[in-house]
Design a protein around this motif. Structure first.
Motif, PDB file in Angstrom:
ATOM      1  N   GLU A 107       0.825  -1.212   0.000  1.00 30.40           N
ATOM      2  CA  GLU A 107       0.000   0.000   0.000  1.00 30.40           C
ATOM      3  C   GLU A 107       0.859   1.262   0.000  1.00 30.40           C
ATOM      4  OE1 GLU A 107      -3.630   1.725  -0.451  1.00 30.40           O
ATOM      5  OE2 GLU A 107      -3.265  -0.438  -0.290  1.00 30.40           O
ATOM      6  N   ARG A 132       1.168   2.312  -3.508  1.00 28.23           N
ATOM      7  CA  ARG A 132      -0.059   2.960  -3.979  1.00 28.23           C
ATOM      8  C   ARG A 132      -0.124   4.408  -3.492  1.00 28.23           C
ATOM      9  NH1 ARG A 132      -5.201   1.940  -6.448  1.00 28.23           N
ATOM     10  NH2 ARG A 132      -6.135   4.010  -6.466  1.00 28.23           N
ATOM     11  N   ALA A 133       0.326   4.656  -2.260  1.00 27.66           N
ATOM     12  CA  ALA A 133       0.322   6.021  -1.741  1.00 27.66           C
ATOM     13  C   ALA A 133       1.252   6.915  -2.549  1.00 27.66           C
ATOM     14  CB  ALA A 133       0.723   6.023  -0.270  1.00 27.66           C
ATOM     15  N   ASP A 175       2.113   6.381  -5.643  1.00 29.14           N
ATOM     16  CA  ASP A 175       1.521   6.490  -6.972  1.00 29.14           C
ATOM     17  C   ASP A 175       0.391   7.518  -6.988  1.00 29.14           C
ATOM     18  OD1 ASP A 175       0.993   5.989  -9.624  1.00 29.14           O
ATOM     19  OD2 ASP A 175      -0.119   4.153  -9.257  1.00 29.14           O
ATOM     20  N   ASP A 176      -0.450   7.504  -5.973  1.00 31.20           N
ATOM     21  CA  ASP A 176      -1.540   8.481  -5.900  1.00 31.20           C
ATOM     22  C   ASP A 176      -0.997   9.902  -5.784  1.00 31.20           C
ATOM     23  OD1 ASP A 176      -3.456   6.558  -6.125  1.00 31.20           O
ATOM     24  OD2 ASP A 176      -3.905   6.441  -3.983  1.00 31.20           O
ATOM     25  N   ARG A 177       0.073  10.045  -5.056  1.00 31.43           N
ATOM     26  CA  ARG A 177       0.677  11.376  -4.922  1.00 31.43           C
ATOM     27  C   ARG A 177       1.187  11.892  -6.260  1.00 31.43           C
ATOM     28  NH1 ARG A 177       5.880  12.965  -4.570  1.00 31.43           N
ATOM     29  NH2 ARG A 177       6.236  15.024  -3.644  1.00 31.43           N
ATOM     30  N   GLY A 189       0.354  10.535  -9.366  1.00 38.86           N
ATOM     31  CA  GLY A 189      -0.559  10.300 -10.479  1.00 38.86           C
ATOM     32  C   GLY A 189       0.118   9.579 -11.631  1.00 38.86           C
ATOM     33  N   LYS A 240      -1.914   6.407 -13.436  1.00 42.43           N
ATOM     34  CA  LYS A 240      -3.108   6.957 -14.077  1.00 42.43           C
ATOM     35  C   LYS A 240      -2.752   7.676 -15.373  1.00 42.43           C
ATOM     36  CE  LYS A 240      -6.328   8.767 -11.519  1.00 42.43           C
ATOM     37  NZ  LYS A 240      -7.512   7.959 -11.913  1.00 42.43           N
ATOM     38  N   GLU A 269      -6.092   0.569 -16.246  1.00 40.34           N
ATOM     39  CA  GLU A 269      -5.273   1.176 -15.194  1.00 40.34           C
ATOM     40  C   GLU A 269      -4.926   0.171 -14.113  1.00 40.34           C
ATOM     41  OE1 GLU A 269      -5.648   4.709 -11.822  1.00 40.34           O
ATOM     42  OE2 GLU A 269      -6.843   4.848 -13.662  1.00 40.34           O
ATOM     43  N   ARG A 328      -1.175  -0.877 -12.862  1.00 40.05           N
ATOM     44  CA  ARG A 328      -0.758  -0.871 -11.456  1.00 40.05           C
ATOM     45  C   ARG A 328      -0.263  -2.256 -11.039  1.00 40.05           C
ATOM     46  NH1 ARG A 328      -2.511   3.819  -8.844  1.00 40.05           N
ATOM     47  NH2 ARG A 328      -4.269   4.893  -9.829  1.00 40.05           N
ATOM     48  N   GLN A 377       0.598  10.492   1.900  1.00 41.62           N
ATOM     49  CA  GLN A 377      -0.817  10.813   1.804  1.00 41.62           C
ATOM     50  C   GLN A 377      -1.086  12.294   2.069  1.00 41.62           C
ATOM     51  OE1 GLN A 377      -2.579   7.943   4.573  1.00 41.62           O
ATOM     52  NE2 GLN A 377      -3.334   6.783   2.817  1.00 41.62           N
TER      53      GLN A 377
END
Length: 446
Positions: free
Chosen positions: A31, A34-35, A37-39, A41, A44, A64, A68, A444
């Protein structure tokens, strides 16, 4: 699943082993990726660059999510597509990818990689170019304020192949069939991963890559000082001229020749005499060296340029090395502290090729192999974000991906799922609980 009973006991209790644990993961820390990656982008944006050719009516796995799955798998240490035969059922990875059901199979991921080779070459080339633009944009956004100077390190290294891959060639230097990818770093940041045939020179396409990087960087930071750094394989007179016309400084290895050796001959003789004199007094001598500044003009140059020479004598004998540069400063400092600093790229190569499997170019098609190199590069960018943002100031801030995976990803976890929430219960015995939670909170928060 059949139980296995061990022939020993713990305080009169028998020990049984089986694989009936259910939703238990060995990569509970995924995870964290993923954090990051979300930061950024990253996935995506990257997945949009590779067109999805599937029939919308028959889609089971989102494009997508497949991206991932592949990139997180590489970052977590799973190099091969075959790993996903079982990995697709891992509950922690499903959670990170955003799935509740089994993820894409090995064959599904293989078809995704094959898309790159099914596109027209011009479209494949455009896709790779845009992915590099994405990596460059991520690097630019990682700076809170414009940097004063940037050193761009160019280097090529072999990627050995053992099949009938498109574009492979035999190299006597590397002793086998291989590719010769070009990597460009700025410090520990990866900027370029460009697959090339091995039967070309180290400098092949490097001028074009440098031009694109300079244009992209100066579009955001017009006043930044840019330094090109490379070994003697990247020396080309036209490249030096281009750097001088576009206000790009350079420090590049230069091959020895008779003129330069004559310039160094007095120093060579002096060091040789000193070495033999010192041998009588010290059994274990370090090397002795001296640095020279030489104003030199090669036959292909329109003007003279600065050559820095390192003249060294050790137990083997005399040794001379040369660099050509337009940087100021002492010859000793330029060679020992500026030019030799490029040796740290070897650690980056090891991370990218050995730790993140950029050398797994086993697809039969050229552009699919280039896509695999890009997948490894995107995984590297994720880990770099974890280090730079999540782990800044901690004991793991400069750790390599092997250590980060072992300490932060390979954590046992029980995954509990119901209609309202998903809970990952990580092992209480984890060694890096505080660093993990700190990194997760930082990633996050930004």
């Amino acid at each position: 699943m059949t139980n296995c009973t061990l022939n020993r006991k713990v305080k009169k209790r028998s020990i049984q082993i089986n694989f009936n644990g259910g939703d238990v993961s060995g990569i509970g820390g995924v995870e964290l990726l993923r954090a990051a990656d979300d930061r950024l982008g990253l996935c995506k944006a990257a997945c949009r660059l590779l067109p999805d050719p599937r029939d919308r009516a028959g889609i089971t796995h989102q494009w997508e999510a497949l991206f991932r799955q592949r990139i997180y798998g590489i970052a977590a240490g799973f190099a091969d597509l075959n790993d996903h035969r079982q990995l697709r059922h891992d509950a922690a990875l499903q959670c990170a990818v955003g799935a509740l059901e089994p993820m894409g199979s090995a064959s599904t991921l293989c078809r995704m990689e094959a898309v790159a080779s099914q596109m027209p070459p011009s479209e494949s080339r455009k896709m790779v170019f845009q992915m590099h633009e994405l990596i460059l944009q991520t690097f630019i956004e990682s700076h809170d304020k414009p940097p004063k100077s940037l050193v761009l390190d160019f280097d090529g290294t072999d990627s050995r192949v053992y099949g009938q891959q498109e574009g492979r060639s035999y190299s006597s230097h590397y002793g086998g069939y291989a590719f010769l990818p070009l990597y460009v770093y700025c410090g520990s940041h990866l900027l370029v991963s460009y697959l090339r045939p091995v039967n070309r020179t180290d400098s092949y396409h490097s001028a074009a890559v440098l031009s694109l990087l300079v244009k992209g960087l100066r579009a955001h930071w017009p006043d930044v000082k840019i330094v090109f750094r490379g070994d003697a394989g990247f020396y080309r007179p036209l490249l030096l001229s281009w750097c001088e016309r576009h206000d790009v400084r350079y420090i590049i290895g230069y091959r020895s020749n008779e003129v330069l050796l004559r310039e160094c001959q007095t120093t060579i003789n002096t060091l040789d005499t000193a070495w033999h004199w010192l041998e009588h007094y010290e059994a274990d001598l370090p090397s002795i060296k001296h640095f020279l500044d030489i104003d030199y003009q090669a036959g292909s140059w329109r003007q003279s340029r600065r050559i820095v020479a390192k003249v060294e004598h050790n137990g083997i004998g005399p040794n001379q090395r040369f660099i050509v540069t337009d940087l100021g400063g002492d010859a000793d400092q330029l060679y020992s502290q500026v030019y030799c600093e490029r040796g740290t790229m070897e650690n980056r190569h090891k991370e990218l090729q050995m730790g993140l499997f950029a050398d797994r170019t086993s697809c039969s098609a050229w552009w699919s192999n280039q896509l695999r190199v890009m997948f490894s590069s995107l995984a590297y960018v994720l880990w770099q974000s974890v280090r730079q943002v999540g782990l800044a100031g901690t004991t793991l801030a400069k750790a390599q991906v092997w250590t980060l995976r072992q300490r932060l990803i390979n954590i046992g976890a029980v995954v509990l799922r119901n209609t309202r929430r998903i809970e990952l219960r990580l092992s209480s015995a984890s060694l890096e609980k505080s660093n993990f939670m700190l990194a997760l909170q930082r990633l996050q928060a930004t």
